[in-house]
Design an enzyme around this catalytic site. Structure first.
Site, PDB file in Angstrom:
ATOM      1  NE  ARG A 186      26.147  41.532  -4.809  1.00  0.00           N
ATOM      2  CZ  ARG A 186      25.487  40.921  -5.773  1.00  0.00           C
ATOM      3  NH1 ARG A 186      24.585  40.007  -5.469  1.00  0.00           N
ATOM      4  NH2 ARG A 186      25.713  41.213  -7.032  1.00  0.00           N
ATOM      5  CB  SER A 219      33.116  38.534  -4.548  1.00  0.00           C
ATOM      6  OG  SER A 219      31.798  38.826  -4.148  1.00  0.00           O
ATOM      7  NE  ARG A 221      30.878  43.638  -1.591  1.00  0.00           N
ATOM      8  CZ  ARG A 221      30.772  43.248  -2.852  1.00  0.00           C
ATOM      9  NH1 ARG A 221      31.387  42.155  -3.253  1.00  0.00           N
ATOM     10  NH2 ARG A 221      30.067  43.948  -3.711  1.00  0.00           N
ATOM     11  CD  GLU A 233      32.991  26.658  -0.770  1.00  0.00           C
ATOM     12  OE1 GLU A 233      32.691  27.484  -1.662  1.00  0.00           O
ATOM     13  OE2 GLU A 233      32.862  25.414  -0.912  1.00  0.00           O
ATOM     14  CG  HIS A 255      27.946  38.250  -1.064  1.00  0.00           C
ATOM     15  ND1 HIS A 255      29.141  38.897  -0.857  1.00  0.00           N
ATOM     16  CD2 HIS A 255      27.654  38.447  -2.378  1.00  0.00           C
ATOM     17  CE1 HIS A 255      29.555  39.449  -1.976  1.00  0.00           C
ATOM     18  NE2 HIS A 255      28.655  39.202  -2.925  1.00  0.00           N
ATOM     19  CG  PHE A 275      29.137  28.818  -0.646  1.00  0.00           C
ATOM     20  CD1 PHE A 275      27.972  28.107  -0.843  1.00  0.00           C
ATOM     21  CD2 PHE A 275      29.461  29.809  -1.557  1.00  0.00           C
ATOM     22  CE1 PHE A 275      27.149  28.355  -1.928  1.00  0.00           C
ATOM     23  CE2 PHE A 275      28.641  30.069  -2.655  1.00  0.00           C
ATOM     24  CZ  PHE A 275      27.482  29.341  -2.833  1.00  0.00           C
ATOM     25  CG  ASP A 317      23.595  36.887  -6.039  1.00  0.00           C
ATOM     26  OD1 ASP A 317      23.365  37.294  -7.189  1.00  0.00           O
ATOM     27  OD2 ASP A 317      24.704  36.988  -5.493  1.00  0.00           O
TER      28      ASP A 317
END
Length: 331
Positions: free
Chosen positions: A180, A50, A23, A71, A122, A96, A130
């Protein structure tokens, strides 16, 4: 040390090898693309830092749109921008976007061939603590099934930067997949990268198995090749960053050199890289395969290393798959 293929990669076993999440490459690539083209705009769904979109937002606030936790709205706004001369990049967690917004991506972006770049962050099991709800493991399958969509999964932060920059020059929808967790940076600015072209990162003497990988697991595939070399098993390792469209010429040439192919991906084995490869080989060069990936399972909470080990998505798991394939071929 794994033999280099035209000096494409760094010394894999250098203890000081830099570690960065892919990322980071997206954030820097988006910023640079914005500097080069005033039509580049960015949208985010309340995850600006993020997803590393904050670098662009701080430099070009007039070209950044914070849509909040919406989204589906982000996708449709971007679709309009994409058919109006802009080059919109949209970013959220992959569960998402594309996950929650798949229908909007299908109807407003792909159906209209809108010039939108979708950054799914992610992704994969290595999201870690998570847990299953945030570990996108189906996104490659859902994106590559859509007409007009390209799918690119960079292997490290350097390649992520290149992929982001390159996507700004591709007209039409592009899905970029990022992780991530910090992972080794083993390519360089000189390592070739071209969307739609696979690269052979390692080739042993008289190889019998090809390992075709994408994303950060390319590094694990190279480690596995060294482990197998020490046991007298010679392999080819291919960095197949572009899953759609596949580099059929390269992949078929590799397949003709070996007796079997192992696909490696941080994704469900159904519908992802392995499925794309098996579809290609079924049509043009039938051969034995093994599939390293999530075996019809959701993930769970844990450290990235623990999860990769549990689900066989590390070098040791790849070695086992290669040995299974060799045993199957010799039966």
């Amino acid at each position: 040390m794994v033999k280099k293929e035209s000096n494409l990669v760094k010394n894999l076993f250098n203890k000081e090898l830099e570690q960065k999440p892919t990322r980071d490459g997206y954030g820097k690539g988006l910023l640079e693309a914005g500097k080069k083209d005033k039509n580049v705009v960015a949208l985010c769904a309340d995850l600006t830092e993020s997803t590393r979109t904050h670098l662009f937002a701080e430099a070009f606030p007039e070209r950044f749109f914070q849509v909040g936790v919406a989204e589906q709205n982000m996708v449709t706004v971007a679709a309009g921008l994409g058919v109006s001369g802009k080059v919109p990049f949209i970013a959220s967690y992959a569960t998402f976007s594309p996950g929650r917004a798949w229908e909007q991506i299908r109807t407003t972006i792909c159906y209209n061939d809108s010039n939108v770049k979708i950054a799914g962050h992610h992704a994969g099991i290595s999201v870690g603590p998570d847990g299953a709800t945030h570990q996108a493991l189906e996104d490659i399958a859902t994106m590559r099934a859509l007409p007009n969509m390209r799918v690119v999964v960079p292997c490290d932060a350097v390649e992520a930067y290149k992929a982001t920059m390159a996507s700004a020059h591709i007209h039409g929808p592009v899905y970029l997949r990022f992780g991530r967790e910090k992972t080794p940076v083993f390519t360089t600015s000189d390592t070739p990268f071209l969307p739609g072209r696979a690269e052979i990162f390692y080739q042993g003497a008289k190889p019998t198995i090809a390992i075709v990988a994408c994303g950060s697991l390319v590094y694990e595939a190279l480690k596995a090749a060294q482990m197998l070399k020490d046991e007298g098993i010679s392999c080819i390792v291919v960095n197949n960053h572009t899953i759609k469209p596949l580099d059929e010429k390269c992949l078929l040439a590799v397949a003709r050199k070996v007796k079997g192919v192992v696909s490696v991906e941080e994704h469900q084995v159904a519908g992802g890289l392995g499925s794309a490869l098996s579809e290609l080989f079924a049509r043009k060069h039938p051969m034995s395969m093994e599939f390293v990936g999530m075996q019809d399972s959701f993930g769970e909470s844990g450290s990235p290393a623990e999860l990769l080990e549990k689900y066989g998505l590390n070098a040791a798991g790849i070695v086992k798959a290669v040995k299974r394939l060799k045993k199957k071929n010799s039966a």
